[in-house]
Design a protein around this motif. Structure first.
Motif, PDB file in Angstrom:
ATOM      1  N   VAL A  13       0.871  -1.161   0.000  1.00  0.00           N
ATOM      2  CA  VAL A  13       0.000   0.000   0.000  1.00  0.00           C
ATOM      3  C   VAL A  13       0.915   1.219   0.000  1.00  0.00           C
ATOM      4  O   VAL A  13       1.813   1.316   0.828  1.00  0.00           O
ATOM      5  N   GLY A  14       0.717   2.132  -0.946  1.00  0.00           N
ATOM      6  CA  GLY A  14       1.438   3.398  -0.928  1.00  0.00           C
ATOM      7  C   GLY A  14       0.632   4.373  -0.089  1.00  0.00           C
ATOM      8  O   GLY A  14      -0.595   4.331  -0.086  1.00  0.00           O
ATOM      9  N   LEU A  15       1.318   5.234   0.648  1.00  0.00           N
ATOM     10  CA  LEU A  15       0.622   6.105   1.583  1.00  0.00           C
ATOM     11  C   LEU A  15       1.176   7.523   1.507  1.00  0.00           C
ATOM     12  O   LEU A  15       2.376   7.724   1.648  1.00  0.00           O
ATOM     13  N   ILE A  16       0.306   8.485   1.248  1.00  0.00           N
ATOM     14  CA  ILE A  16       0.691   9.900   1.229  1.00  0.00           C
ATOM     15  C   ILE A  16      -0.294  10.621   2.138  1.00  0.00           C
ATOM     16  O   ILE A  16      -1.481  10.727   1.806  1.00  0.00           O
ATOM     17  N   ALA A  17       0.186  11.058   3.286  1.00  0.00           N
ATOM     18  CA  ALA A  17      -0.720  11.645   4.277  1.00  0.00           C
ATOM     19  C   ALA A  17       0.071  12.409   5.332  1.00  0.00           C
ATOM     20  O   ALA A  17       1.297  12.466   5.270  1.00  0.00           O
ATOM     21  N   ASP A  18      -0.656  12.947   6.300  1.00  0.00           N
ATOM     22  CA  ASP A  18       0.000  13.648   7.402  1.00  0.00           C
ATOM     23  C   ASP A  18       0.716  12.639   8.312  1.00  0.00           C
ATOM     24  O   ASP A  18       0.474  11.438   8.243  1.00  0.00           O
ATOM     25  N   GLU A  19       1.590  13.163   9.153  1.00  0.00           N
ATOM     26  CA  GLU A  19       2.435  12.299   9.976  1.00  0.00           C
ATOM     27  C   GLU A  19       1.646  11.389  10.916  1.00  0.00           C
ATOM     28  O   GLU A  19       1.981  10.224  11.083  1.00  0.00           O
ATOM     29  N   ASP A  20       0.569  11.893  11.512  1.00  0.00           N
ATOM     30  CA  ASP A  20      -0.224  11.071  12.430  1.00  0.00           C
ATOM     31  C   ASP A  20      -0.855   9.884  11.709  1.00  0.00           C
ATOM     32  O   ASP A  20      -0.879   8.766  12.221  1.00  0.00           O
ATOM     33  N   THR A  21      -1.383  10.133  10.522  1.00  0.00           N
ATOM     34  CA  THR A  21      -1.989   9.057   9.729  1.00  0.00           C
ATOM     35  C   THR A  21      -0.934   8.031   9.344  1.00  0.00           C
ATOM     36  O   THR A  21      -1.145   6.821   9.479  1.00  0.00           O
ATOM     37  N   ILE A  22       0.223   8.506   8.873  1.00  0.00           N
ATOM     38  CA  ILE A  22       1.322   7.613   8.501  1.00  0.00           C
ATOM     39  C   ILE A  22       1.720   6.754   9.699  1.00  0.00           C
ATOM     40  O   ILE A  22       1.859   5.535   9.582  1.00  0.00           O
ATOM     41  N   THR A  23       1.875   7.386  10.860  1.00  0.00           N
ATOM     42  CA  THR A  23       2.288   6.665  12.064  1.00  0.00           C
ATOM     43  C   THR A  23       1.309   5.540  12.382  1.00  0.00           C
ATOM     44  O   THR A  23       1.714   4.415  12.679  1.00  0.00           O
ATOM     45  N   GLY A  24       0.016   5.835  12.282  1.00  0.00           N
ATOM     46  CA  GLY A  24      -0.991   4.802  12.536  1.00  0.00           C
ATOM     47  C   GLY A  24      -0.857   3.619  11.606  1.00  0.00           C
ATOM     48  O   GLY A  24      -0.878   2.460  12.028  1.00  0.00           O
ATOM     49  N   PHE A  25      -0.662   3.894  10.321  1.00  0.00           N
ATOM     50  CA  PHE A  25      -0.507   2.814   9.350  1.00  0.00           C
ATOM     51  C   PHE A  25       0.805   2.056   9.555  1.00  0.00           C
ATOM     52  O   PHE A  25       0.858   0.841   9.408  1.00  0.00           O
ATOM     53  N   LEU A  26       1.874   2.772   9.921  1.00  0.00           N
ATOM     54  CA  LEU A  26       3.150   2.096  10.169  1.00  0.00           C
ATOM     55  C   LEU A  26       3.029   1.173  11.376  1.00  0.00           C
ATOM     56  O   LEU A  26       3.546   0.046  11.369  1.00  0.00           O
ATOM     57  N   LEU A  27       2.334   1.627  12.409  1.00  0.00           N
ATOM     58  CA  LEU A  27       2.124   0.779  13.584  1.00  0.00           C
ATOM     59  C   LEU A  27       1.292  -0.452  13.233  1.00  0.00           C
ATOM     60  O   LEU A  27       1.435  -1.498  13.856  1.00  0.00           O
ATOM     61  N   ALA A  28       0.451  -0.333  12.219  1.00  0.00           N
ATOM     62  CA  ALA A  28      -0.371  -1.466  11.769  1.00  0.00           C
ATOM     63  C   ALA A  28       0.412  -2.402  10.840  1.00  0.00           C
ATOM     64  O   ALA A  28      -0.103  -3.408  10.383  1.00  0.00           O
ATOM     65  N   GLY A  29       1.661  -2.041  10.535  1.00  0.00           N
ATOM     66  CA  GLY A  29       2.505  -2.928   9.740  1.00  0.00           C
ATOM     67  C   GLY A  29       2.489  -2.676   8.246  1.00  0.00           C
ATOM     68  O   GLY A  29       2.892  -3.525   7.464  1.00  0.00           O
ATOM     69  N   VAL A  30       2.042  -1.511   7.818  1.00  0.00           N
ATOM     70  CA  VAL A  30       1.928  -1.225   6.391  1.00  0.00           C
ATOM     71  C   VAL A  30       3.246  -0.738   5.785  1.00  0.00           C
ATOM     72  O   VAL A  30       3.458  -0.821   4.594  1.00  0.00           O
TER      73      VAL A  30
END
Length: 103
Positions: A13-30
Motif C-alpha cells: 500500500v502506498g501512503l501519502i498523508a499527514d504524519e499522524d496518519t502515517i504513524t498509525g498505518f506504520l504501527l499497523a505494519g503497512v
C-alpha cells in the motif's frame, strides 16, 4: 529471497498523508523500506512541497509492488490534476480523511 517474493505480487500500500496518519498505518505494519532505501510512504507537513507530493504519487503509481495508494483528501486536493490523470485500475487510488480534515 523473501523480499523478491513480496515485491512481485503488488502487495504494498502506498501512503501519502499527514504524519499522524502515517504513524498509525506504520504501527499497523503497512510500512516498507526496500534494499534501495525506497519507502512506500510520504509524510506530508507544512514544509513538504507540491513537487515532492506529485513526484511521490507518480513514483508510487509507476511501482509494480504497490497495488493501492491511500492519500489523505486534503493532500489529494493539492495535486488534483495529477490524480485525475491517473486512469489505471492498479494501483487503485483511495482518498481517506485525516484527523485535521474529517470528511
Amino acid at each position: 529471497t523473501m523480499g523478491d517474493i513480496a515485491s512481485m505480487d503488488g502487495s504494498l500500500v502506498g501512503l501519502i498523508a499527514d504524519e499522524d496518519t502515517i504513524t498509525g498505518f506504520l504501527l499497523a505494519g503497512v510500512g516498507n523500506v526496500d534494499i534501495r532505501k525506497k519507502t512506500n510512504f510520504l509524510a506530508v507537513d507544512s514544509k513538504t512541497t507540491l513537487k515532492q507530493i506529485e513526484s511521490a504519487f507518480k513514483e508510487f503509481v509507476a511501482r509494480e509492488d504497490i497495488s493501492i495508494i491511500l492519500i489523505s483528501q486534503n493532500v489529494a486536493n493539492m495535486i488534483r490534476s495529477t490524480i485525475d490523470k491517473h486512469n489505471k485500475a492498479v494501483p487503485a487510488v483511495l482518498e481517506i480523511p485525516s484527523k485535521d480534515n474529517p470528511y
